[in-house]
Design an enzyme around this catalytic site. Structure first.
Site, mmCIF file in Angstrom:
data_model
loop_
_atom_site.group_PDB
_atom_site.id
_atom_site.type_symbol
_atom_site.label_atom_id
_atom_site.label_comp_id
_atom_site.label_asym_id
_atom_site.label_seq_id
_atom_site.Cartn_x
_atom_site.Cartn_y
_atom_site.Cartn_z
ATOM 1 N N GLU A 183 -28.803 -32.045 45.495
ATOM 2 C CA GLU A 183 -27.501 -31.929 46.175
ATOM 3 C C GLU A 183 -27.085 -30.469 46.329
ATOM 4 O O GLU A 183 -26.388 -30.118 47.281
ATOM 5 C CB GLU A 183 -26.447 -32.767 45.421
ATOM 6 C CG GLU A 183 -26.684 -34.259 45.674
ATOM 7 C CD GLU A 183 -26.310 -35.182 44.533
ATOM 8 O OE1 GLU A 183 -25.551 -34.778 43.638
ATOM 9 O OE2 GLU A 183 -26.803 -36.332 44.526
ATOM 10 N N GLU A 208 -37.166 -35.729 40.668
ATOM 11 C CA GLU A 208 -36.210 -36.639 41.295
ATOM 12 C C GLU A 208 -36.532 -36.762 42.781
ATOM 13 O O GLU A 208 -36.150 -35.885 43.571
ATOM 14 C CB GLU A 208 -34.781 -36.095 41.161
ATOM 15 C CG GLU A 208 -34.314 -35.912 39.741
ATOM 16 C CD GLU A 208 -32.785 -35.900 39.665
ATOM 17 O OE1 GLU A 208 -32.242 -36.785 38.984
ATOM 18 O OE2 GLU A 208 -32.154 -35.052 40.287
ATOM 19 N N HIS A 222 -30.650 -28.905 41.626
ATOM 20 C CA HIS A 222 -30.483 -30.325 41.984
ATOM 21 C C HIS A 222 -30.550 -30.468 43.507
ATOM 22 O O HIS A 222 -30.096 -29.593 44.242
ATOM 23 C CB HIS A 222 -29.146 -30.841 41.451
ATOM 24 C CG HIS A 222 -29.024 -32.333 41.575
ATOM 25 N ND1 HIS A 222 -28.678 -32.944 42.755
ATOM 26 C CD2 HIS A 222 -29.259 -33.323 40.685
ATOM 27 C CE1 HIS A 222 -28.688 -34.258 42.575
ATOM 28 N NE2 HIS A 222 -29.040 -34.518 41.328
ATOM 29 N N SER A 250 -31.916 -43.202 40.514
ATOM 30 C CA SER A 250 -31.624 -44.625 40.331
ATOM 31 C C SER A 250 -32.137 -45.193 39.006
ATOM 32 O O SER A 250 -32.568 -46.352 38.954
ATOM 33 C CB SER A 250 -32.147 -45.446 41.518
ATOM 34 O OG SER A 250 -31.424 -45.093 42.696
ATOM 35 N N GLY A 280 -27.721 -40.216 36.999
ATOM 36 C CA GLY A 280 -26.485 -39.937 37.721
ATOM 37 C C GLY A 280 -25.511 -41.084 37.575
ATOM 38 O O GLY A 280 -24.836 -41.236 36.552
ATOM 39 N N GLY A 281 -25.438 -41.926 38.603
ATOM 40 C CA GLY A 281 -24.446 -42.996 38.677
ATOM 41 C C GLY A 281 -24.279 -43.802 37.391
ATOM 42 O O GLY A 281 -23.149 -44.018 36.923
ATOM 43 N N TRP A 303 -22.898 -36.119 35.585
ATOM 44 C CA TRP A 303 -21.658 -36.791 36.035
ATOM 45 C C TRP A 303 -21.251 -36.353 37.433
ATOM 46 O O TRP A 303 -20.295 -36.903 38.007
ATOM 47 C CB TRP A 303 -20.521 -36.518 35.047
ATOM 48 C CG TRP A 303 -20.692 -37.150 33.693
ATOM 49 C CD1 TRP A 303 -21.728 -37.965 33.291
ATOM 50 C CD2 TRP A 303 -19.829 -37.029 32.555
ATOM 51 N NE1 TRP A 303 -21.542 -38.352 31.985
ATOM 52 C CE2 TRP A 303 -20.385 -37.792 31.503
ATOM 53 C CE3 TRP A 303 -18.636 -36.351 32.314
ATOM 54 C CZ2 TRP A 303 -19.787 -37.896 30.246
ATOM 55 C CZ3 TRP A 303 -18.037 -36.453 31.059
ATOM 56 C CH2 TRP A 303 -18.608 -37.220 30.039
ATOM 57 N N LYS A 304 -21.891 -35.331 37.967
ATOM 58 C CA LYS A 304 -21.587 -34.838 39.325
ATOM 59 C C LYS A 304 -20.080 -34.533 39.460
ATOM 60 O O LYS A 304 -19.448 -34.159 38.491
ATOM 61 C CB LYS A 304 -22.099 -35.818 40.374
ATOM 62 C CG LYS A 304 -23.582 -36.157 40.142
ATOM 63 C CD LYS A 304 -24.253 -36.851 41.277
ATOM 64 C CE LYS A 304 -25.716 -37.120 40.915
ATOM 65 N NZ LYS A 304 -26.478 -37.694 42.000
HETATM 66 P P1 PGA Z 1 -28.698 -41.362 40.323
HETATM 67 O O1 PGA Z 1 -28.653 -39.750 40.356
HETATM 68 O O2 PGA Z 1 -29.072 -41.754 38.915
HETATM 69 O O3 PGA Z 1 -27.297 -41.775 40.683
HETATM 70 O O4 PGA Z 1 -29.701 -41.794 41.312
HETATM 71 C C1 PGA Z 1 -29.609 -38.996 39.684
HETATM 72 C C2 PGA Z 1 -29.350 -37.540 39.923
HETATM 73 O O5 PGA Z 1 -28.856 -37.170 40.999
HETATM 74 O O6 PGA Z 1 -29.617 -36.708 39.044
#
Ligand code: PGA
Length: 240
Positions: free
Chosen positions: A97, A165, A95, A203, A224-225, A11-12
């Site tokens: 990020e 990823e 991750h 994605s 993620g999203g 969920w970030k």
């Molecule tokens: P995303 O993110 O599904 O929004 O591309 C995946 C993730 O960062 O783990």
């Protein structure tokens, strides 16, 4: 019987407590009986309200990062033992990020993975090349280095899951071709202990989940999203 696929929701830094609780409840209700291992990873401040939302269900709780240190005078950090204490059984480590915005490198990530294992958490260790235009052998070389340096000796098939990823695929709507994903997962599996699971992330959506999840060597997804939308996430889990 093959191990169940893992579908993990990242969920970030999103949501608010009521919404996180509602989303957790919706995930628990919407993914019951699918046989997939479902994990939600809310922000640390939502671990409790999201944890209440999945209480008594099949859904597992995870965090998005942890400190490499044990408890102590480390302002702002959260230890793996603290995460375990509030009900986490998983933690995402490394991750992209975190690698990018917090300058985390493989050596630190390896220490975090070891700390998480000491606390009894299962780690989801993220690897992936940064650029879309790298040749296949260069992408693989990048990922091989990350795998070699991010996994401590204690990592095994029971306490560690890898998430491949490609950084350029995260949040971009772009994904590698099915052939590329399959080849990368095969190459990653060849470098790991027998039975360690490898998720694909970047994605993943309701529209492409079935195609990706059926590929050989893809043992689940890190989402993620699309995981912020209960209906889309439910469809992804159903595709597993
Ligand atoms: P995303 O993110 O599904 O929004 O591309 C995946 C993730 O960062 O783990």
């Amino acid at each position: 019987m093959p191990a169940p696929k893992i579908i993990a929701a990242n969920w970030k830094m999103n949501s608010r407590k009521m919404a996180a609780n509602a989303l957790a409840k919706a995930v628990a209700a919407g993914t019951a009986g699918t046989g997939a291992e479902v994990v939600i990873c809310p922000s640390n401040v939502h671990l409790r309200c999201a944890g209440l939302g999945i209480a008594g269900s099949h859904v597992k709780l995870g965090a998005q990062d942890c400190s490499f240190r044990e408890d102590g005078a480390f302002t702002g950090d959260v230890s793996a033992a603290q995460l375990r204490d509030v009900g986490c059984s998983y933690v995402i480590v490394g991750h992209s990020e975190r690698r990018e915005y917090h300058c985390e490198g493989d050596e630190l990530i390896s220490k975090k993975v070891a700390a998480a294992h000491r606390a009894g958490l299962i780690t989801i260790v993220c690897v992936g090349e940064r650029d879309i235009d790298l040749a296949d052998d260069v992408r693989l070389a990048n990922v091989a280095i990350q795998l070699r340096n991010s996994l401590p000796a204690c990592a095994n098939a029971l306490n560690t899951v890898i998430a491949y990823e490609p950084v350029w695929a995260i949040g971009s709507g772009k994904t590698p071709s099915a052939k590329q994903i399959e080849a990368m997962h095969k190459a990653i599996h060849a470098r790991l202990p027998e039975g360690m699971r490898v998720l694909y992330g970047g994605s993943v959506k309701a529209e492409n989940a079935a195609e990706i999840l059926k590929l050989p060597g893809v043992d689940g997804a890190l989402v993620g999203g699309a995981s912020l939308d209960a209906e889309a996430f439910k469809q992804i889990v159903a595709a597993a």
